[in-house]
Scaffold this active site. Structure first.
Site, PDB file in Angstrom:
ATOM      1  N   ARG A 135       0.814  -1.214   0.000  1.00  0.00           N
ATOM      2  CA  ARG A 135       0.000   0.000   0.000  1.00  0.00           C
ATOM      3  C   ARG A 135       0.844   1.259   0.000  1.00  0.00           C
ATOM      4  O   ARG A 135       0.305   2.361  -0.042  1.00  0.00           O
ATOM      5  CB  ARG A 135      -0.817  -0.006   1.266  1.00  0.00           C
ATOM      6  CG  ARG A 135      -2.288  -0.285   0.959  1.00  0.00           C
ATOM      7  CD  ARG A 135      -3.020   0.059   2.002  1.00  0.00           C
ATOM      8  NE  ARG A 135      -4.330   0.227   2.297  1.00  0.00           N
ATOM      9  CZ  ARG A 135      -5.233  -0.687   2.411  1.00  0.00           C
ATOM     10  NH1 ARG A 135      -5.034  -1.922   2.113  1.00  0.00           N
ATOM     11  NH2 ARG A 135      -6.407  -0.347   2.832  1.00  0.00           N
ATOM     12  N   ARG A 137      -9.833   7.583   4.136  1.00  0.00           N
ATOM     13  CA  ARG A 137      -9.163   6.441   3.489  1.00  0.00           C
ATOM     14  C   ARG A 137      -8.933   6.712   2.004  1.00  0.00           C
ATOM     15  O   ARG A 137      -7.913   6.316   1.443  1.00  0.00           O
ATOM     16  CB  ARG A 137      -9.983   5.169   3.702  1.00  0.00           C
ATOM     17  CG  ARG A 137      -9.882   4.661   5.146  1.00  0.00           C
ATOM     18  CD  ARG A 137     -11.023   3.758   5.525  1.00  0.00           C
ATOM     19  NE  ARG A 137     -11.100   2.576   4.707  1.00  0.00           N
ATOM     20  CZ  ARG A 137     -12.218   1.885   4.489  1.00  0.00           C
ATOM     21  NH1 ARG A 137     -13.354   2.272   5.049  1.00  0.00           N
ATOM     22  NH2 ARG A 137     -12.191   0.814   3.742  1.00  0.00           N
TER      23      ARG A 137
END
Ligand code: AP5
Ligand code: MG
Length: 212
Positions: free
Chosen positions: A88, A167
């Site tokens: 990520r 997010r």
């Protein structure tokens, strides 16, 4: 067949990973599910990650790398694996390379931020096995009960609209850059995420050249 699924929160990584796992008979490794399980079990890792996850922030790379490198070395990964939600950050991707974790295809599920909110408000997740449902697009057979394991379906705490926005911000700031990283290696496959779950799955299987 070693795969990475990339994409914004709500793009459908978990949903596609579950289908691919069944069709390709290789395990799906979801760092999000592993961390949620650690929190439920009250482990030291669970306690360390709780605040980051509740706020929609990334968990520090060193906590993630340890669990992933150990998991892909397990015997059930010998014919391949699907990484859902990891790497990520550029640092995570480079560290996986440095540790010799071989990747064949990186599938990025492409979707506009505007579509995400409806997906998140309708999502239900199994507290026992992590399986993902949607009250309209992919409902369970019995309301509130997981088809796969009979576990209880709940709304994820980080699916509150303000946390989803955070997010998405984090995705654009820290994760999206991985598309360039893997494109340069010739491994990136872009998939349209704003279509039915089955059509997106067919596109993924074609993009990775899988015979099922
Ligand atoms: P994680 O659990 O990985 O969450 P995420 O990446 O934000 O992604 P989601 O699980 O929300 O979305 P998804 O793409 O899996 O979509 P889904 O298939 O469920 O991570 C959570 C947290 O853990 C992070 O915020 C971070 O704190 C931490 N973390 C995890 N990994 C980390 C790492 N490597 N490094 C650092 N921190 C890490 O689909 C969404 C909904 O849409 C569902 O209801 C589904 O049924 C529905 N749906 C799916 N596809 C379709 C479709 N085609 N049409 C209509 N509906 C659809
Ligand atoms: Mg997921």
């Amino acid at each position: 067949m070693n795969l990475i699924l990339l994409g914004a929160p709500g793009a459908g990584k978990g949903t596609q990973a579950e289908l691919l796992m069944q069709k390709l008979a290789i395990p799906s490794i979801s760092t999000g599910n592993m961390l949620r399980e650690a929190m439920r079990n009250g482990t030291a890792l669970g306690k360390q990650v709780k605040q980051y996850m509740d706020e929609g922030l990334l968990v520090p790379d060193e906590l993630i790398l340890g669990i992933v490198v150990e998991r892909v070395a397990a015997p059930d990964c010998k014919n391949g694996f699907i990484l859902d939600g990891v790497p990520r950050t550029l640092n995570q991707a480079e560290a996986l390379e440095a540790k010799g974790v071989k990747i064949d295809h990186v599938v990025s599920i492409e979707i506009d931020d505007a579509v995400i909110e409806g997906r998140m408000t309708g999502r239900r997740a199994c507290t026992a096995c992590g399986a993902t449902y949607h009250i309209v697009a992919n409902p369970p057979k019995a309301e509130g009960v997981c088809d796969l394991c009979g576990g209880e379906l709940t709304i994820r705490k980080d699916d509150a609209p303000e946390t989803v926005r955070k997010r998405l911000e984090v995705y654009h700031a820290s994760t999206e850059i991985l598309k360039d990283f893997y494109a340069k290696m010739g491994k990136l496959r872009l998939i349209e995420g704003n279509q039915s779950i089955e059509s997106a799955n067919e596109d993924i299987l074609a993009a990775i050249g899988a015979q099922v």
